[in-house]
Enzyme design. Structure first.
Site, PDB file in Angstrom:
ATOM      1  N   GLU A 348       0.772  -1.092   0.079  1.00 17.55           N
ATOM      2  CA  GLU A 348       0.003   0.035   0.046  1.00 17.55           C
ATOM      3  C   GLU A 348       0.620   1.257   0.124  1.00 17.55           C
ATOM      4  OE1 GLU A 348      -2.413   2.664   3.070  1.00 17.55           O
ATOM      5  OE2 GLU A 348      -2.254   0.548   3.626  1.00 17.55           O
ATOM      6  N   SER A 351      -4.268   5.412   0.009  1.00 22.09           N
ATOM      7  CA  SER A 351      -5.642   5.082   0.195  1.00 22.09           C
ATOM      8  C   SER A 351      -6.521   6.272  -0.032  1.00 22.09           C
ATOM      9  CB  SER A 351      -5.975   4.595   1.690  1.00 22.09           C
ATOM     10  OG  SER A 351      -5.250   3.300   1.946  1.00 22.09           O
TER      11      SER A 351
END
Length: 427
Positions: A348, A351
């Site tokens: 990641e 987001s």
């Protein structure tokens, strides 16, 4: 925050939404409290009206010489004065309990959020770019970084675990990334740059859904303020307690700030290297819009974050987070995961979430639709990581590494680096 009226109208749908989040049915117990609270409110209001009416009648009775009636009315008023404060206190306590319970419940997931128990159930939506191929053994950034300026040992000496001292050319790259992210989002995507407070009060944290649930993940000062875990907290609260006009929407804010997280819930995760730190910098996006425009705004915001990765020529994929991995305040989240050769996996790096009206209810942030003079509606809020500086630095070190331990500076960053094309290890 949730709308009790909607829960009253369709308790089964609310329980179904909480079940998707792994929660137990709560509508019946909430509505029982709500029914008692409304009954208490009615009793208090009726009692207050009767007290006021009886008080007036006392004077009338005395004026008519009816002392017996006046005495009875005085006794009634006296009894109401004793009873009403108890009822009012009970009602306030009950209302606070309802609010506390509502504040502890997560945002219902959007219909297209995949069901799942964890990040393993996230759904890949697309991939952009191919992982680079190397003709040498690649290094993890934790091994590659120290000769270039990532000083883990000194950071730990100064502040403790999960702190890093960044030096020399890597510090310059760190600064360049933040500036590049700001320039891209303001110059190419229409966000308004903001420099917000890093210390905020309880109301601000609550409005951005970080309190009370995430108190242990935050740092608090001795005077009762909180260090922001993300600029989303400050930026979203710009519209707290405001009534906006529809023609001013959408509002799009971006800020480059330091962020502070205790990482209380991540014990044992990413303890090595620069991925998970207590202090880091991030270019954060926040959008405030109407309910009708929020779905398109979510796609737009995610595309803005993707543009940053594309400009840096980094391979990534977009993931639709499952219900088991969805954040507390999000109705839907798209994660962008960048390829890290040193870990041989996608991780990641951004987001982007739509909170719909979940935060707006907590902040009492509303707008007046065009053509209306009285009615208001809650805005929708969205937030996204435009560029997490530390993680992006990791991605550049690993994807642009050379056999001799040097790192090529992406072309788009070279003007921010004074023309520097290569980071070379310091012997």
């Amino acid at each position: 925050m949730h709308d009790l009226k909607q829960i009253r109208e369709n308790p089964a749908a609310f329980d179904a939404a909480m079940a998707k989040r792994g929660g137990e049915p709560v509508a019946d117990s909430l509505l029982a409290l709500d029914e008692r609270n409304r009954a208490l409110l009615t009793e208090v209001q009726t009692g207050q009206a009767r007290r006021n009416e009886a008080s007036k009648m006392i004077g009338q009775a005395k004026g008519q010489g009816d002392e017996e009636k006046a005495a009875a009315l005085m006794a009634e008023v006296g009894e109401l004065k004793k009873r009403l404060p108890l009822l009012e206190e009970e009602q306030k306590t009950l209302a606070a309990e309802i609010q506390s319970r509502l504040a502890s419940l997560p945002n219902p997931p959007a219909d297209d959020v995949p069901m799942g128990q964890s990040e393993d159930d996230n759904v890949e939506l697309k991939r952009v770019g191919a992982p680079p191929e190397f003709d040498f053994d690649v290094k993890d950034h934790a091994d590659l970084g120290p000769p270039l300026g990532l000083d883990f040992e000194t950071g730990t000496k100064i502040s403790g675990a999960r702190f890093t001292l960044v030096r020399g050319a890597v510090a310059k790259l760190h600064r360049a990334l933040g500036q590049f992210g700001l320039d891209a989002l303001t110059g190419n995507h229409g966000f308004e740059e903001v420099y917000p407070p890093l210390l905020v009060n309880d109301e601000t944290m609550y409005g951005a859904d970080k309190l009370p649930k995430f108190a242990e993940d935050l740092f608090r000062t001795t005077d009762g303020r909180w260090l922001i875990p993300t600029a989303e907290v400050s930026l979203a609260n710009i519209v707290r307690d405001e009534i906006l006009t529809e023609e001013t929407l959408p509002l799009r804010f971006v800020a480059l700030t330091s962020c502070f997280r205790s990482e209380a819930g991540s014990a044992g995760r990413d303890t090595r290297g620069y991925i998970r730190q207590h202090q880091f910098e991030k270019v954060e996006m926040v959008s405030i819009t109407t309910p009708e425009a929020s779905e398109a705004e979510h796609e737009r915001m995610t595309a803005c974050a993707e543009d940053i990765l594309t400009r840096l020529d980094l391979p990534f994929r977009r993931m639709n987070l499952s219900t088991g991995d969805l954040g507390f305040g999000a109705a839907r989240t798209f994660d962008l995961e960048v390829w890290l050769p040193g870990q041989d996996s996608y991780r990641e790096i951004s987001s982007c979430s739509t909170c719909r009206d979940f935060q707006a209810r907590r902040m009492n942030a509303r707008y007046r639709p065009e053509g209306e003079t009285k009615g208001t509606r809650f805005v929708h809020t969205l937030n996204g990581s435009g560029l997490v500086v530390g993680r992006m630095l990791v991605a550049i070190l690993e994807n642009y590494q050379q056999a001799d331990g040097s790192v090529v500076v992406p072309k788009v960053l070279q003007p921010y680096m004074g023309g520097t094309e290569l980071l070379e290890p310091v012997q």
